[in-house]
Scaffold this active site. Structure first.
Site, PDB file in Angstrom:
ATOM      1  N   GLU A 334      -2.943  -2.049   3.195  1.00 57.17           N
ATOM      2  CA  GLU A 334      -2.158  -2.025   1.938  1.00 57.17           C
ATOM      3  C   GLU A 334      -1.737  -0.673   1.772  1.00 57.17           C
ATOM      4  OE1 GLU A 334      -1.166  -1.998  -2.046  1.00 57.17           O
ATOM      5  OE2 GLU A 334      -2.863  -0.980  -1.267  1.00 57.17           O
ATOM      6  N   GLU A 335      -2.698   0.057   1.872  1.00 57.60           N
ATOM      7  CA  GLU A 335      -2.497   1.682   1.213  1.00 57.60           C
ATOM      8  C   GLU A 335      -1.398   2.491   2.169  1.00 57.60           C
ATOM      9  OE1 GLU A 335      -3.001   2.099  -1.480  1.00 57.60           O
ATOM     10  OE2 GLU A 335      -5.241   1.499  -1.875  1.00 57.60           O
TER      11      GLU A 335
END
Length: 483
Positions: A334-335
Protein backbone atom coordinates in the site's frame (compact mmCIF):
# COMPACT_ATOMS: atom_id res chain seq x y z
CA UNK A 1 -24.66 4.86 34.69
CA UNK A 2 -25.13 2.14 32.09
CA UNK A 3 -23.80 2.73 28.63
CA UNK A 4 -26.37 2.57 25.82
CA UNK A 5 -25.01 -0.79 24.69
CA UNK A 6 -25.20 -2.28 28.16
CA UNK A 7 -28.74 -0.94 28.57
CA UNK A 8 -29.82 -2.48 25.31
CA UNK A 9 -28.25 -5.79 26.23
CA UNK A 10 -29.87 -5.75 29.61
CA UNK A 11 -33.31 -5.17 28.11
CA UNK A 12 -32.72 -7.94 25.60
CA UNK A 13 -31.69 -10.41 28.28
CA UNK A 14 -34.73 -9.61 30.42
CA UNK A 15 -37.12 -9.95 27.52
CA UNK A 16 -35.46 -13.17 26.37
CA UNK A 17 -35.77 -14.91 29.74
CA UNK A 18 -39.15 -14.26 31.41
CA UNK A 19 -39.80 -15.82 34.83
CA UNK A 20 -42.43 -18.56 35.28
CA UNK A 21 -44.85 -17.39 38.00
CA UNK A 22 -45.20 -20.84 39.54
CA UNK A 23 -41.58 -21.95 39.68
CA UNK A 24 -39.40 -18.86 39.40
CA UNK A 25 -37.35 -20.69 36.75
CA UNK A 26 -36.12 -18.80 33.69
CA UNK A 27 -37.26 -19.88 30.25
CA UNK A 28 -34.34 -20.65 27.93
CA UNK A 29 -33.35 -17.81 25.59
CA UNK A 30 -34.70 -18.17 22.05
CA UNK A 31 -32.50 -19.74 19.40
CA UNK A 32 -30.08 -17.42 17.61
CA UNK A 33 -32.09 -17.73 14.40
CA UNK A 34 -35.11 -16.05 16.05
CA UNK A 35 -33.22 -13.03 17.35
CA UNK A 36 -33.22 -9.83 15.34
CA UNK A 37 -30.05 -8.77 13.50
CA UNK A 38 -30.12 -5.55 15.51
CA UNK A 39 -29.96 -7.46 18.80
CA UNK A 40 -27.14 -9.65 17.51
CA UNK A 41 -25.26 -6.53 16.39
CA UNK A 42 -25.60 -5.08 19.90
CA UNK A 43 -24.17 -8.29 21.38
CA UNK A 44 -21.29 -8.19 18.90
CA UNK A 45 -20.50 -4.60 19.83
CA UNK A 46 -20.35 -5.50 23.52
CA UNK A 47 -18.04 -8.43 22.79
CA UNK A 48 -15.72 -6.27 20.71
CA UNK A 49 -15.53 -3.60 23.40
CA UNK A 50 -14.44 -6.24 25.93
CA UNK A 51 -12.21 -8.30 23.62
CA UNK A 52 -8.49 -8.88 24.11
CA UNK A 53 -8.08 -9.90 20.46
CA UNK A 54 -7.42 -6.47 18.87
CA UNK A 55 -4.49 -5.73 21.18
CA UNK A 56 -3.19 -9.29 20.82
CA UNK A 57 -3.10 -9.08 17.05
CA UNK A 58 -1.43 -5.67 16.75
CA UNK A 59 1.04 -6.54 19.52
CA UNK A 60 1.96 -9.87 17.93
CA UNK A 61 2.35 -8.39 14.45
CA UNK A 62 4.57 -5.53 15.55
CA UNK A 63 6.59 -7.69 17.95
CA UNK A 64 7.02 -10.94 16.02
CA UNK A 65 7.48 -9.25 12.62
CA UNK A 66 8.24 -5.57 13.21
CA UNK A 67 8.56 -3.21 10.22
CA UNK A 68 7.25 -4.63 6.93
CA UNK A 69 8.65 -2.73 3.97
CA UNK A 70 6.88 -3.74 0.77
CA UNK A 71 8.59 -6.39 -1.32
CA UNK A 72 11.06 -7.38 1.40
CA UNK A 73 11.60 -10.60 3.28
CA UNK A 74 9.95 -8.92 6.29
CA UNK A 75 6.74 -8.28 4.38
CA UNK A 76 6.74 -11.91 3.23
CA UNK A 77 7.17 -13.08 6.83
CA UNK A 78 4.23 -10.87 7.76
CA UNK A 79 2.16 -12.48 5.00
CA UNK A 80 3.01 -15.98 6.20
CA UNK A 81 2.26 -14.91 9.78
CA UNK A 82 -1.13 -13.54 8.70
CA UNK A 83 -2.05 -16.72 6.82
CA UNK A 84 -1.20 -18.87 9.82
CA UNK A 85 -3.08 -16.57 12.19
CA UNK A 86 -6.20 -16.37 10.02
CA UNK A 87 -6.29 -20.14 9.60
CA UNK A 88 -5.92 -20.61 13.35
CA UNK A 89 -8.85 -18.25 13.89
CA UNK A 90 -11.01 -20.51 11.73
CA UNK A 91 -11.55 -18.41 8.60
CA UNK A 92 -12.52 -19.89 5.23
CA UNK A 93 -10.50 -19.77 2.02
CA UNK A 94 -7.37 -18.25 3.55
CA UNK A 95 -4.86 -17.56 0.78
CA UNK A 96 -2.10 -15.36 -0.59
CA UNK A 97 -2.31 -13.66 -3.97
CA UNK A 98 1.11 -12.53 -5.18
CA UNK A 99 2.02 -9.71 -7.55
CA UNK A 100 5.25 -8.00 -8.58
CA UNK A 101 6.48 -4.52 -7.74
CA UNK A 102 9.67 -2.51 -8.16
CA UNK A 103 11.65 -2.83 -4.96
CA UNK A 104 13.33 -0.09 -2.93
CA UNK A 105 15.57 -0.33 0.12
CA UNK A 106 16.66 2.41 2.49
CA UNK A 107 20.37 2.89 2.99
CA UNK A 108 22.50 5.35 4.91
CA UNK A 109 20.96 8.79 5.35
CA UNK A 110 22.81 11.79 6.66
CA UNK A 111 22.46 15.55 6.38
CA UNK A 112 24.23 18.49 7.95
CA UNK A 113 24.48 22.25 7.68
CA UNK A 114 28.04 22.96 6.57
CA UNK A 115 27.79 26.74 6.67
CA UNK A 116 27.51 29.25 8.19
CA UNK A 117 26.81 27.32 11.43
CA UNK A 118 27.85 23.66 11.01
CA UNK A 119 25.46 21.24 12.72
CA UNK A 120 23.76 17.91 12.03
CA UNK A 121 20.23 17.55 10.67
CA UNK A 122 17.78 14.69 11.21
CA UNK A 123 16.78 13.37 7.80
CA UNK A 124 15.12 10.39 6.12
CA UNK A 125 14.91 9.45 2.46
CA UNK A 126 11.55 9.44 0.73
CA UNK A 127 10.42 6.18 -0.79
CA UNK A 128 11.80 5.48 -4.31
CA UNK A 129 14.38 8.26 -3.93
CA UNK A 130 17.55 7.84 -5.93
CA UNK A 131 20.89 7.94 -4.17
CA UNK A 132 23.28 10.85 -3.96
CA UNK A 133 26.80 10.37 -5.30
CA UNK A 134 28.87 8.33 -2.82
CA UNK A 135 30.47 11.48 -1.45
CA UNK A 136 27.09 13.19 -1.09
CA UNK A 137 25.79 16.50 -2.42
CA UNK A 138 26.75 19.84 -0.92
CA UNK A 139 24.94 22.94 -2.11
CA UNK A 140 23.21 26.13 -1.15
CA UNK A 141 19.64 25.71 0.14
CA UNK A 142 16.78 27.76 -1.27
CA UNK A 143 13.85 27.89 1.16
CA UNK A 144 10.23 28.00 0.01
CA UNK A 145 7.77 28.60 2.84
CA UNK A 146 4.92 27.45 0.60
CA UNK A 147 4.84 24.73 -2.03
CA UNK A 148 3.08 27.22 -4.29
CA UNK A 149 6.22 29.38 -4.15
CA UNK A 150 8.29 26.50 -5.53
CA UNK A 151 5.81 26.01 -8.35
CA UNK A 152 6.03 29.73 -9.12
CA UNK A 153 9.83 29.65 -9.40
CA UNK A 154 11.05 29.94 -13.02
CA UNK A 155 12.97 27.21 -14.82
CA UNK A 156 16.70 27.40 -14.14
CA UNK A 157 16.27 29.40 -10.93
CA UNK A 158 17.47 26.48 -8.76
CA UNK A 159 20.43 25.45 -10.90
CA UNK A 160 22.94 23.60 -8.72
CA UNK A 161 20.98 24.22 -5.52
CA UNK A 162 18.96 22.23 -2.98
CA UNK A 163 15.28 23.13 -2.73
CA UNK A 164 13.63 23.05 0.70
CA UNK A 165 9.86 23.46 1.20
CA UNK A 166 8.95 24.26 4.82
CA UNK A 167 5.14 24.43 4.56
CA UNK A 168 3.47 22.97 7.65
CA UNK A 169 0.87 20.22 7.75
CA UNK A 170 -2.37 21.41 9.38
CA UNK A 171 -3.78 19.23 12.16
CA UNK A 172 -7.33 18.07 11.35
CA UNK A 173 -9.63 15.39 12.71
CA UNK A 174 -10.25 13.88 9.28
CA UNK A 175 -6.67 14.18 8.00
CA UNK A 176 -7.55 16.80 5.41
CA UNK A 177 -4.48 18.85 6.34
CA UNK A 178 -2.25 15.98 5.25
CA UNK A 179 -4.29 15.49 2.10
CA UNK A 180 -3.76 19.13 1.18
CA UNK A 181 -0.01 18.86 1.78
CA UNK A 182 0.50 15.50 0.08
CA UNK A 183 1.80 16.90 -3.22
CA UNK A 184 4.71 18.51 -1.40
CA UNK A 185 6.11 15.03 -0.79
CA UNK A 186 4.79 13.13 -3.79
CA UNK A 187 5.61 15.58 -6.56
CA UNK A 188 8.05 18.08 -5.06
CA UNK A 189 11.29 16.43 -6.15
CA UNK A 190 10.35 16.48 -9.82
CA UNK A 191 9.13 20.08 -9.62
CA UNK A 192 12.42 21.12 -8.02
CA UNK A 193 14.39 19.15 -10.62
CA UNK A 194 12.55 20.90 -13.47
CA UNK A 195 13.94 24.15 -12.10
CA UNK A 196 17.51 22.85 -11.90
CA UNK A 197 17.74 21.63 -8.28
CA UNK A 198 20.26 18.90 -7.49
CA UNK A 199 18.34 17.62 -4.43
CA UNK A 200 15.00 18.15 -2.72
CA UNK A 201 14.14 18.50 0.96
CA UNK A 202 10.82 19.13 2.69
CA UNK A 203 9.71 19.82 6.21
CA UNK A 204 8.40 16.45 7.37
CA UNK A 205 4.67 16.06 6.66
CA UNK A 206 3.65 15.62 10.26
CA UNK A 207 1.69 17.49 12.90
CA UNK A 208 4.20 17.12 15.75
CA UNK A 209 7.20 19.28 16.64
CA UNK A 210 9.57 16.46 17.62
CA UNK A 211 12.98 16.01 16.07
CA UNK A 212 12.29 13.06 13.83
CA UNK A 213 11.12 13.05 10.21
CA UNK A 214 8.33 11.24 8.38
CA UNK A 215 9.12 9.11 5.37
CA UNK A 216 6.61 8.32 2.63
CA UNK A 217 6.43 7.61 -1.07
CA UNK A 218 7.16 10.06 -3.86
CA UNK A 219 6.83 9.70 -7.62
CA UNK A 220 9.22 10.97 -10.28
CA UNK A 221 7.48 12.69 -13.17
CA UNK A 222 8.08 11.53 -16.72
CA UNK A 223 10.77 13.57 -18.39
CA UNK A 224 12.06 15.22 -15.22
CA UNK A 225 15.54 14.47 -13.84
CA UNK A 226 15.56 12.13 -10.85
CA UNK A 227 17.14 13.86 -7.88
CA UNK A 228 17.60 12.66 -4.28
CA UNK A 229 14.59 13.46 -2.08
CA UNK A 230 14.30 13.48 1.71
CA UNK A 231 12.35 14.86 4.65
CA UNK A 232 13.93 16.72 7.55
CA UNK A 233 12.44 17.06 11.02
CA UNK A 234 10.27 20.12 11.82
CA UNK A 235 12.83 21.65 14.24
CA UNK A 236 15.55 21.30 11.61
CA UNK A 237 13.41 22.95 8.94
CA UNK A 238 12.79 25.84 11.33
CA UNK A 239 16.51 26.08 12.14
CA UNK A 240 17.32 26.57 8.47
CA UNK A 241 14.52 29.14 8.17
CA UNK A 242 16.02 31.12 11.06
CA UNK A 243 19.47 31.17 9.50
CA UNK A 244 18.09 32.32 6.16
CA UNK A 245 15.97 35.00 7.88
CA UNK A 246 19.18 36.38 9.40
CA UNK A 247 20.60 36.91 5.95
CA UNK A 248 22.88 33.87 5.83
CA UNK A 249 23.55 31.73 2.79
CA UNK A 250 22.94 28.24 4.15
CA UNK A 251 24.79 25.26 2.72
CA UNK A 252 23.70 21.68 3.37
CA UNK A 253 25.43 18.39 2.66
CA UNK A 254 23.14 15.44 1.98
CA UNK A 255 24.10 11.79 1.68
CA UNK A 256 21.54 9.10 0.81
CA UNK A 257 22.37 5.55 -0.28
CA UNK A 258 19.05 3.82 -1.09
CA UNK A 259 19.11 0.90 -3.51
CA UNK A 260 16.69 -0.48 -6.09
CA UNK A 261 16.71 -4.30 -6.14
CA UNK A 262 14.54 -4.49 -9.25
CA UNK A 263 11.40 -6.60 -9.54
CA UNK A 264 10.30 -8.17 -6.26
CA UNK A 265 7.15 -9.84 -4.97
CA UNK A 266 4.44 -8.59 -2.64
CA UNK A 267 1.15 -10.25 -1.76
CA UNK A 268 -2.44 -9.67 -0.67
CA UNK A 269 -3.84 -11.92 2.05
CA UNK A 270 -7.49 -12.96 1.78
CA UNK A 271 -9.74 -14.73 4.29
CA UNK A 272 -13.50 -15.17 4.39
CA UNK A 273 -16.52 -15.87 6.51
CA UNK A 274 -18.71 -17.62 3.94
CA UNK A 275 -22.30 -16.41 3.78
CA UNK A 276 -25.06 -18.89 4.52
CA UNK A 277 -27.47 -17.80 1.77
CA UNK A 278 -25.57 -15.55 -0.65
CA UNK A 279 -21.96 -16.73 -0.48
CA UNK A 280 -21.09 -15.07 -3.80
CA UNK A 281 -22.06 -11.60 -2.49
CA UNK A 282 -19.17 -9.92 -0.69
CA UNK A 283 -18.85 -7.38 2.09
CA UNK A 284 -15.17 -6.43 2.00
CA UNK A 285 -13.31 -5.06 5.02
CA UNK A 286 -9.64 -4.33 4.46
CA UNK A 287 -6.42 -3.01 5.95
CA UNK A 288 -2.83 -3.05 4.69
CA UNK A 289 -0.18 -5.38 5.97
CA UNK A 290 2.96 -3.60 4.80
CA UNK A 291 4.49 -0.65 6.64
CA UNK A 292 7.35 1.76 6.36
CA UNK A 293 10.61 0.74 7.98
CA UNK A 294 11.10 3.57 10.47
CA UNK A 295 8.82 2.21 13.22
CA UNK A 296 7.01 -1.11 13.57
CA UNK A 297 3.80 -0.13 11.78
CA UNK A 298 1.46 -0.22 14.79
CA UNK A 299 -0.66 2.83 13.96
CA UNK A 300 -0.14 2.43 10.20
CA UNK A 301 -1.57 -0.11 9.76
CA UNK A 302 -1.25 -2.82 12.39
CA UNK A 303 -4.26 -1.28 14.10
CA UNK A 304 -6.34 -1.73 10.95
CA UNK A 305 -5.22 -5.35 10.59
CA UNK A 306 -6.31 -5.99 14.18
CA UNK A 307 -9.66 -4.25 13.73
CA UNK A 308 -10.85 -6.03 10.60
CA UNK A 309 -9.55 -9.41 11.76
CA UNK A 310 -11.34 -9.06 15.09
CA UNK A 311 -14.57 -7.96 13.41
CA UNK A 312 -14.62 -10.96 11.08
CA UNK A 313 -13.63 -13.37 13.86
CA UNK A 314 -16.46 -12.28 16.15
CA UNK A 315 -18.95 -12.69 13.31
CA UNK A 316 -17.45 -16.05 12.32
CA UNK A 317 -18.06 -17.34 15.84
CA UNK A 318 -21.79 -16.59 15.80
CA UNK A 319 -24.15 -19.61 16.00
CA UNK A 320 -25.44 -18.61 12.57
CA UNK A 321 -23.36 -16.87 9.94
CA UNK A 322 -24.75 -13.85 8.08
CA UNK A 323 -26.34 -14.20 4.64
CA UNK A 324 -23.48 -12.69 2.67
CA UNK A 325 -19.77 -13.46 2.70
CA UNK A 326 -17.48 -11.20 4.67
CA UNK A 327 -14.08 -10.99 3.01
CA UNK A 328 -11.03 -9.72 4.87
CA UNK A 329 -8.27 -8.41 2.59
CA UNK A 330 -4.88 -7.46 4.02
CA UNK A 331 -3.33 -5.54 1.16
CA UNK A 332 0.36 -5.59 0.32
CA UNK A 333 2.49 -2.70 -0.96
CA UNK A 334 0.00 0.00 0.00
CA UNK A 335 2.76 2.41 0.93
CA UNK A 336 4.30 2.19 -2.54
CA UNK A 337 1.21 3.57 -4.26
CA UNK A 338 -1.71 1.20 -3.51
CA UNK A 339 -0.08 -1.53 -5.59
CA UNK A 340 -1.82 -4.36 -3.73
CA UNK A 341 -5.17 -2.64 -4.12
CA UNK A 342 -4.66 -2.28 -7.85
CA UNK A 343 -3.59 -5.92 -8.13
CA UNK A 344 -6.67 -7.04 -6.18
CA UNK A 345 -9.07 -5.01 -8.33
CA UNK A 346 -7.51 -6.44 -11.49
CA UNK A 347 -7.44 -10.03 -10.25
CA UNK A 348 -11.07 -9.85 -9.08
CA UNK A 349 -12.43 -7.68 -11.87
CA UNK A 350 -14.97 -10.32 -12.89
CA UNK A 351 -16.58 -10.33 -9.42
CA UNK A 352 -16.60 -6.58 -8.77
CA UNK A 353 -20.34 -6.63 -9.43
CA UNK A 354 -20.70 -9.00 -6.47
CA UNK A 355 -18.87 -6.67 -4.08
CA UNK A 356 -21.87 -5.24 -2.24
CA UNK A 357 -20.02 -2.81 0.05
CA UNK A 358 -16.35 -2.21 0.81
CA UNK A 359 -14.38 -0.28 3.40
CA UNK A 360 -10.90 -0.15 4.91
CA UNK A 361 -9.40 0.58 8.32
CA UNK A 362 -6.29 2.63 7.51
CA UNK A 363 -6.24 5.77 9.61
CA UNK A 364 -4.91 4.65 12.94
CA UNK A 365 -6.66 3.30 16.00
CA UNK A 366 -9.74 5.48 16.13
CA UNK A 367 -12.19 5.82 17.75
CA UNK A 368 -14.78 5.95 14.98
CA UNK A 369 -16.83 9.14 15.15
CA UNK A 370 -18.92 9.16 11.93
CA UNK A 371 -20.49 6.78 9.43
CA UNK A 372 -20.12 8.02 5.85
CA UNK A 373 -21.42 6.28 2.75
CA UNK A 374 -21.21 6.45 -1.02
CA UNK A 375 -24.28 4.56 -2.14
CA UNK A 376 -27.07 5.27 -4.60
CA UNK A 377 -29.68 5.54 -1.86
CA UNK A 378 -28.20 6.91 1.38
CA UNK A 379 -31.60 6.50 3.06
CA UNK A 380 -31.84 2.80 2.27
CA UNK A 381 -33.52 1.03 5.24
CA UNK A 382 -30.47 -1.14 5.89
CA UNK A 383 -28.19 1.93 5.98
CA UNK A 384 -30.53 3.45 8.55
CA UNK A 385 -30.40 0.27 10.63
CA UNK A 386 -26.60 0.19 10.49
CA UNK A 387 -26.47 3.79 11.65
CA UNK A 388 -28.92 3.07 14.47
CA UNK A 389 -26.69 0.22 15.65
CA UNK A 390 -23.60 2.45 15.51
CA UNK A 391 -25.16 5.34 17.42
CA UNK A 392 -24.69 3.78 20.91
CA UNK A 393 -20.95 3.69 20.16
CA UNK A 394 -20.92 7.48 19.83
CA UNK A 395 -20.95 7.46 16.02
CA UNK A 396 -23.04 9.99 14.11
CA UNK A 397 -24.37 9.86 10.55
CA UNK A 398 -22.01 11.57 8.14
CA UNK A 399 -22.32 12.37 4.45
CA UNK A 400 -22.70 10.36 1.26
CA UNK A 401 -19.29 11.25 -0.15
CA UNK A 402 -17.21 8.41 1.34
CA UNK A 403 -14.02 7.19 -0.36
CA UNK A 404 -13.84 3.86 1.44
CA UNK A 405 -10.14 4.09 2.28
CA UNK A 406 -6.95 4.25 0.18
CA UNK A 407 -6.99 0.60 -0.94
CA UNK A 408 -10.69 0.75 -1.77
CA UNK A 409 -10.19 3.39 -4.47
CA UNK A 410 -9.46 0.95 -7.33
CA UNK A 411 -12.63 -1.01 -6.48
CA UNK A 412 -14.66 2.18 -6.33
CA UNK A 413 -13.57 2.87 -9.91
CA UNK A 414 -15.30 -0.39 -10.84
CA UNK A 415 -18.54 0.88 -9.31
CA UNK A 416 -18.31 -0.81 -5.91
CA UNK A 417 -20.36 1.09 -3.27
CA UNK A 418 -18.26 2.08 -0.27
CA UNK A 419 -18.53 3.37 3.28
CA UNK A 420 -16.16 5.07 5.69
CA UNK A 421 -16.15 4.49 9.41
CA UNK A 422 -14.44 7.82 9.99
CA UNK A 423 -11.56 7.48 12.43
CA UNK A 424 -10.36 10.16 14.84
CA UNK A 425 -7.19 11.44 13.18
CA UNK A 426 -6.18 14.52 15.14
CA UNK A 427 -3.04 12.79 16.41
CA UNK A 428 -2.52 10.33 13.55
CA UNK A 429 0.16 12.37 11.79
CA UNK A 430 2.15 12.76 15.00
CA UNK A 431 3.45 9.21 14.49
CA UNK A 432 2.54 8.31 10.88
CA UNK A 433 5.60 7.06 8.90
CA UNK A 434 7.99 7.81 11.78
CA UNK A 435 10.16 5.88 14.26
CA UNK A 436 7.41 6.62 16.82
CA UNK A 437 4.89 4.34 15.08
CA UNK A 438 5.20 1.62 17.71
CA UNK A 439 2.89 -0.47 19.88
CA UNK A 440 3.10 1.84 22.89
CA UNK A 441 1.07 4.39 20.91
CA UNK A 442 -1.94 2.06 20.78
CA UNK A 443 -4.69 2.61 23.36
CA UNK A 444 -6.88 -0.42 24.02
CA UNK A 445 -10.09 1.56 24.59
CA UNK A 446 -9.76 3.42 21.30
CA UNK A 447 -8.85 0.30 19.35
CA UNK A 448 -11.74 -1.71 20.80
CA UNK A 449 -14.33 0.94 19.99
CA UNK A 450 -13.11 0.88 16.39
CA UNK A 451 -13.29 -2.92 16.33
CA UNK A 452 -16.85 -2.73 17.67
CA UNK A 453 -17.87 -0.29 14.93
CA UNK A 454 -16.40 -2.43 12.14
CA UNK A 455 -18.00 -5.54 13.61
CA UNK A 456 -21.46 -3.96 13.72
CA UNK A 457 -21.12 -2.59 10.20
CA UNK A 458 -19.79 -5.82 8.66
CA UNK A 459 -22.40 -8.03 10.32
CA UNK A 460 -25.41 -5.92 9.41
CA UNK A 461 -24.18 -5.23 5.89
CA UNK A 462 -23.81 -8.98 5.41
CA UNK A 463 -27.13 -9.89 7.04
CA UNK A 464 -29.49 -7.20 5.77
CA UNK A 465 -30.62 -7.07 2.16
CA UNK A 466 -29.76 -4.10 0.02
CA UNK A 467 -28.62 -3.23 -3.50
CA UNK A 468 -26.56 -0.11 -2.94
CA UNK A 469 -26.06 0.55 -6.65
CA UNK A 470 -29.77 1.19 -7.18
CA UNK A 471 -31.57 4.32 -5.98
CA UNK A 472 -35.26 4.48 -5.31
CA UNK A 473 -36.99 6.17 -8.24
CA UNK A 474 -38.18 9.03 -6.06
CA UNK A 475 -34.65 9.71 -4.81
CA UNK A 476 -32.78 9.25 -8.10
CA UNK A 477 -32.42 12.95 -9.02
CA UNK A 478 -30.84 13.81 -5.68
CA UNK A 479 -28.41 10.95 -5.06
CA UNK A 480 -25.34 12.91 -6.12
CA UNK A 481 -25.77 15.37 -3.30
CA UNK A 482 -25.87 12.78 -0.52
CA UNK A 483 -28.00 13.11 2.61
Amino acid sequence: MKTPIVSVLGALLLSAAPMLPATGLAVAAPAATTRSPDAIAADLAAKALASDLPMQIVTDLTTEIGPRLAGTEAEKRAADWAVARLKALGFDSVRQESFTITGWLRGEEKAEITGPAPQPLVVTALGTSVATPPEGIEAEVVVFKRYADLLAAPEGSLEGKIALVTEKTVRAQDGSGYGAAGLIRRAGASEAAKRGAVAYLLRSLGTHDHRFPHTGSQVYAEGAPKIPAAAISPPDAEQIERLVARGHTVKVKLKLTPSHPGTVTSQNIIAEVKGREKPDEIILIGAHLDSWDQGTGAIDDGAGVAVVTTAAKLIRDLPQRPKRTIRVVLFGAEEYGLLGAKAYAEAHKAEMGKHILATEADFGQGPVYAFNTRVADPKHPSIVRIQNALTPLGIYRGDNAAHGGPDIGPMMQHGVPVVNLALEGSDYFDTHHTPDDTIDRIERKRLNQTAAAYTVFAYLAAELDGDYRQARVADAPNTASGN
